[in-house]
Write a protein that holds these residues in place. Sequence first.
Motif, short mmCIF file in Angstrom:
data_model
loop_
_atom_site.label_atom_id
_atom_site.label_comp_id
_atom_site.label_asym_id
_atom_site.label_seq_id
_atom_site.Cartn_x
_atom_site.Cartn_y
_atom_site.Cartn_z
N ALA A 188 -2.27 1.35 1.32
CA ALA A 188 -3.08 0.25 0.79
C ALA A 188 -3.48 0.53 -0.66
O ALA A 188 -3.48 -0.38 -1.50
N SER A 189 -3.79 1.79 -0.97
CA SER A 189 -4.19 2.13 -2.34
C SER A 189 -3.04 1.97 -3.32
O SER A 189 -3.23 1.55 -4.46
N LEU A 190 -1.83 2.31 -2.87
CA LEU A 190 -0.67 2.16 -3.75
C LEU A 190 -0.30 0.69 -3.95
O LEU A 190 0.21 0.31 -5.00
N PHE A 191 -0.57 -0.12 -2.93
CA PHE A 191 -0.19 -1.54 -2.99
C PHE A 191 -0.93 -2.27 -4.09
O PHE A 191 -0.35 -3.00 -4.88
N TYR A 199 -14.54 2.79 -5.64
CA TYR A 199 -13.81 2.70 -4.36
C TYR A 199 -12.31 2.56 -4.57
O TYR A 199 -11.51 3.09 -3.82
N HIS A 200 -11.93 1.78 -5.59
CA HIS A 200 -10.49 1.66 -5.87
C HIS A 200 -10.27 1.77 -7.38
O HIS A 200 -9.84 0.83 -8.04
N LEU A 224 -8.10 -2.01 2.83
CA LEU A 224 -8.40 -0.63 3.21
C LEU A 224 -8.59 0.26 1.98
O LEU A 224 -9.25 1.30 2.05
N GLU A 225 -8.00 -0.17 0.84
CA GLU A 225 -8.15 0.62 -0.38
C GLU A 225 -9.57 0.56 -0.92
O GLU A 225 -9.95 1.35 -1.78
N CYS A 226 -10.37 -0.37 -0.41
CA CYS A 226 -11.79 -0.44 -0.79
C CYS A 226 -12.54 0.56 0.11
O CYS A 226 -13.23 0.19 1.05
N TYR A 227 -12.34 1.84 -0.21
CA TYR A 227 -12.88 2.92 0.63
C TYR A 227 -14.40 2.85 0.76
O TYR A 227 -15.09 2.27 -0.08
N GLN A 228 -14.87 3.54 1.78
CA GLN A 228 -16.30 3.87 1.82
C GLN A 228 -16.51 5.22 1.14
O GLN A 228 -15.89 6.21 1.50
N ILE A 229 -17.40 5.23 0.15
CA ILE A 229 -17.84 6.49 -0.48
C ILE A 229 -19.34 6.32 -0.69
O ILE A 229 -19.78 5.31 -1.26
#
Lengths: 578, 92
Positions: free
Chosen positions: A508-511, A520-521, A240-245
Amino acid sequence: MDDITDGLTEVSCDILVIGGGTAGPMAAYKAKRRNPQARVVLLEKANVKRSGAIAMGMDGLNNAVVPGYATPEQYTKEITIANDGICDQAPVFKYASRCFDIIQELDSFGIRFQKTENGDYDVKKVHHLGTYVLPMPNGDTVKRALYRQLRREQILISNRYMATRLLTGRDGEIAGAIAVNTRTAEFLVLRAKAVILCAGAAGRLGLPQSGYLWGTYENATNSGDGYAMAYHAGAGLANLECYQINPLIKDYNGPACAYVAGPFGAYTTNSEGRRFIECDYWSGQMMQEFYSELQSGKGPVFLKLNHLHSDTIGKIEAILHTVERPSRGRFHENRGTDYRERMVEMHISEIGFCSGHSASGVFVDEFARTTVTGLYAAGDMASVPHNYMLGAFTNGAVAGEHAAEFAAGRDLPDYDPSDVEQERARVLAPTRRDDGIPPNQIEYKARRMVNDYLQPPKVTAKMKLGQERLAEVREDLEGAMVARDAHELLRSLEVASILDCADMAAAASLFRTESRWGLYHYRVDHPEKNDADWFCHSILRKQDGRMMLEKRPVAPYIVPIEDEERSAYDRQRIRESA
Amino acid sequence: MIASASAKAPNEEARLPIAYTPTTLPVVVDEAKCIADKGCTVCVDVCPLDVLRISDLTGKAYMKYDECWYCMPCETDCPTGAVTVNIPYLLR
């Protein structure tokens, strides 16, 4: 209309499809074709005729693997590289092998694809390595063509019902879903042997810079309900940390459509009118270069068409101003922007979850199965990376066929009635209050916090503060949100999905304590890619009522990637020549 | 239901009353062309965000909720060309 009415109906079906945008109709259609005796219900929060990302159609296929132009092996390789290697290839390869059949099937539905004078598909190159973009001259008719097929197959369509939670049986297997009518607040309990989630992206996660809640890149109905439902049912969610931008037209927030205009000769430039990226295909690495250029003295960034012939621009306008986001013509007109004279100012979008363009989705295998027995997912919310519209169709088909066979050998599972009672209490809580905070303010605040604390560049201390702020918003949501009619209740339920997604984005981003997937990350305090520790998926799930994360190995590649190929997407920036 | 300036709710700490803030609406309906009073509900049916309604007062369609994705099915599918979608002011 909109008055809150007390009511609950229970219905049973074999296969329940949640979401009638792109993947959902195809899943329902294929399930019914596979087993014509099956009772297939297609549930949609809006109206299947005009719902989802392709409500107004689509201008083309971004990822068509057409014989003669590309092979499934090439495509699988390109997507693996574009995702920094974090890619289970089996579902991607399955898609790539199957999508040409789906193109021909869509063709038989009356959706035309551009052909050359020789009658071959007219595929264009936009990706870094391969050739996969196929224009659709009558792309405005996609939804109508799908709808005809659904009617013909007698799929049971329930419009204006929002699914709010999935029901599970004694062993955690899927048993159905609970839905609420968006205009009356009446409940519908749908028992099912298999459920296919096709609820789209989490597109209302970040706040657009315009400040308008509905000015999102994604169809603003896509509030991440599928992600939230999958989470609460115990399914694993991947990366989920691989965001859409996305790179978009500033303020309008729709795609600048380099995929459409690129093959005609348009390209992305900086304010000096110079190219700075090798290729306009959306990847995290490309977005990193885009972001860097925006922040630099050479920003902002533009889509440049004004060097093209007026007739060519006329052709581009005929596509861009009638399909997908047709109001963009009006946007340009208001500002006096003629593509012939001025470049179009671009910026980057708010964050979201969407596997259609990145890789953040509910984890699925090559049969579109999630980690919950009987629960499938397809389209923008399932973890097959970069799958776009054709991926939604193809993986929807895969899900529908597999679910039909799964359901055929199964009895209708029981659910726990207390789960329904609990969900009714949760859903209706905002209607029981006489006073409080309206959903639009809770939503604005949650999404503003997402922008302030969670969007890249990601900073550990900021994200932790963001979690505190979001927890405060949750207290308000759970204890003080008020909905005065069924429409506001719909919005209040969407805000709950949005907040769940915000919490998942932070966790997810902190993990993942490294940087990957370009912008994205991009974690400022962990700036390097760390393959030794993080060449793996992150899987987020709900366990004992709490959010937990774990690593999952990337499945062994079926299409090998040579070492020198791995970094192809890292070389996006155009080298300065002397 | 909530009045625009209700007193505090019983057993709760003081809550803030809800305001009605003015906003310009992007979707405009030409009432002379609209045939909602003859039973047409096309624009209401197709709107993804479900923001259009038929007025009890006039029998015509109107935009009730300021939640527009400026996506245009309402305008495209209207059988009489009565609906116009404008770009919301905040993003113009």
